[in-house]
Design a protein around this motif. Structure first.
Motif, short mmCIF file in Angstrom:
data_model
loop_
_atom_site.label_atom_id
_atom_site.label_comp_id
_atom_site.label_asym_id
_atom_site.label_seq_id
_atom_site.Cartn_x
_atom_site.Cartn_y
_atom_site.Cartn_z
N ALA A 99 0.83 -1.21 0.00
CA ALA A 99 0.00 0.00 0.00
C ALA A 99 0.86 1.26 0.00
N THR A 100 1.90 1.27 0.82
CA THR A 100 2.78 2.44 0.87
C THR A 100 3.49 2.65 -0.45
N LEU A 101 3.96 1.56 -1.07
CA LEU A 101 4.62 1.67 -2.36
C LEU A 101 3.68 2.21 -3.43
N ILE A 102 2.41 1.80 -3.37
CA ILE A 102 1.42 2.31 -4.32
C ILE A 102 1.12 3.78 -4.04
N ARG A 103 0.91 4.12 -2.79
CA ARG A 103 0.56 5.50 -2.45
C ARG A 103 1.69 6.48 -2.77
N HIS A 104 2.92 6.03 -2.66
CA HIS A 104 4.07 6.89 -2.95
C HIS A 104 4.48 6.86 -4.42
N GLY A 105 3.79 6.08 -5.23
CA GLY A 105 4.06 6.04 -6.65
C GLY A 105 5.19 5.14 -7.07
N HIS A 106 5.78 4.39 -6.13
CA HIS A 106 6.84 3.46 -6.51
C HIS A 106 6.26 2.29 -7.31
N ILE A 107 5.04 1.89 -6.98
CA ILE A 107 4.25 1.01 -7.84
C ILE A 107 3.14 1.88 -8.39
N ARG A 108 3.16 2.14 -9.68
CA ARG A 108 2.21 3.10 -10.25
C ARG A 108 0.84 2.46 -10.47
N ALA A 109 -0.17 3.21 -10.10
CA ALA A 109 -1.56 2.77 -10.27
C ALA A 109 -2.34 3.83 -11.05
#
Length: 423
Positions: A99-109
């Motif tokens: 979740a943190t990686l997604i929210r910080h854009g490291h995993i782009r959604a």
């Protein structure tokens, strides 16, 4: 306001751009019609970057990497073929960080594709089969594409979607992809019997994927007041919840509710979950958060492994040179169980692959998914090895004792050669 189209009318080029990060539901939550359109139309948004979870459908194939940059947190299901073909980048992240990686854009959604239920009377679409990392992804997405599948049950989820939240919707009626299900054999039942002794009445359970955790659950029919807080929920909870063995009565949080991130089972589970207030799907930010897990006493984590070494290190990622597992959430739950008052971490596995390959090994053949500093109780068909508070020499002795008899002499000889055992 969303636009509703038929499957034959799907045009994704207006919604997905070259270079976009695309996330969709995994396993039973996969929006198959939308994923089929994605691979069929991939030239129009060449360079898009799908991030995948477990895949059982096999819709994504190695040849689709010509225009898609594929990554995944795991090698489960059809992902193994992608990894073996060298077209899948593995992301070695703990599940609790997704979740943190997604929210910080490291995993782009940028674009999120979901499979949802038909709306209820309030116009709310349930995510149906999974909340896990879809909840944070949906909250970060520029575009939400939804497959409204009338065979998806309306389940209680942490979040719902309404018409205003959806950019494009396609209405379908197709079977939900079920995961593979193996029937436990004699070895699995023996392992389960040994493991069950560590599960007291009132324990809250987490269980990993596969036949072994399912077999352990099947051995708990005589327990009372069990609770569930897990990443995935499988078929084995159905009978235990119906009998009252699982009632979540003693949990200090989410009392009365079995909590998980993903339904990973058969139609029997899906129908049991339909509009069932005793079963809730929640985000990874709840299921795997150490602050949440710290509130659970008597927390028992039941996870499997590819292999373990004599000191308690676990490989749960690679087998025979193939990436088959994940860093996943096992370590999140193992640490929580080790710190929980009355808790226990159980790692369950057969002692060997036939009579030719030991799964209790001198050196791991893959990465360390769980370090020996977090070693708890290991269980094979030959018994249990409780490594808590034990020295390296004591650990080696206990691990050798639960290894397959055909390999014990070699394991002991190695342990003496390197000084783990003396005398």
């Amino acid at each position: 306001m969303r636009r509703i189209v038929s499957p034959s009318e799907i045009e994704l080029a207006g919604w997905i751009r070259p270079g976009d990060g695309v996330i969709w539901g995994q396993a039973t939550a996969e929006p198959q019609t939308l994923v089929e359109a994605l691979v069929a139309q991939r030239v129009a948004f060449s360079g898009a970057r799908p991030f995948m979870g477990i895949s059982y459908s096999g819709i994504i194939r190695p040849e689709h990497a010509d225009h898609l940059s594929l990554s995944a947190y795991c090698g489960a299901g059809a992902n193994r073929a992608l990894a073996d073909a060298g077209v899948l980048d593995i992301c070695p992240y703990p599940y609790s960080q997704l979740a943190t990686l997604i929210r910080h854009g490291h995993i782009r959604a940028d674009v999120v594709m979901v499979q949802v239920s038909p709306p209820n009377a309030r116009g709310e679409h349930s995510l149906g089969m999974a909340a896990d990392y879809l909840v944070p992804a949906l909250q970060c997405a520029r575009t939400v594409l939804a497959e409204i599948n009338d065979q998806v049950p309306w389940t209680h989820c942490e979040d719902v979607l309404r018409a205003k939240d959806i950019s494009l919707a396609v209405e379908t009626s197709r079977s939900v992809e079920c995961g593979p299900r193996a029937t436990p054999g004699e070895i699995e039942r023996s392992i389960a019997a040994h493991a069950a002794q560590y599960v007291p009445d009132g324990a809250t359970l987490e269980f990993g994927l596969g036949a072994l955790p399912d077999a352990v659950l099947a051995a708990l029919g005589d327990r009372r007041d069990l609770g569930v807080h897990s990443g995935a929920l499988g078929d084995s909870i159905v009978d235990l919840m119906r009998s009252g063995a699982i009632n979540n009565a003693r949990k200090p949080i989410d009392a009365g509710r079995s909590v998980g991130g993903l339904l990973l089972g058969s139609r029997r589970l899906f129908e049991f979950a339909r509009e069932n207030p005793a079963l809730w799907l929640r985000s990874v930010e709840h299921t795997h958060d150490p602050r949440v897990l710290a509130q659970l006493p008597n927390f028992v984590a039941i996870n499997s492994a590819v292999e373990v070494d004599l000191t308690g290190q676990v490989n749960a990622e690679t087998a025979n040179g193939s990436y088959v597992g994940a860093v996943g959430g096992a370590l999140d739950f193992i640490r929580a169980a080790n710190q929980s008052p009355g808790g226990t971490s159980l790692v369950v596995l057969p002692s060997s692959v036939g009579s030719k390959l030991s799964r209790v090994v001198t050196q791991l053949s893959g990465p360390v998914a769980t370090p020996r500093s977090e070693a708890g109780v290991f269980v094979t068909e030959n018994g249990t090895a409780d490594l808590r508070g034990r020295t390296l020499a004591e650990r080696a002795q206990r691990m050798i004792a639960i290894a397959h008899p055909a390999f014990r002499d070699d394991l002991e000889r190695y342990a003496r050669d390197i000084g783990l055992l003396r005398g």
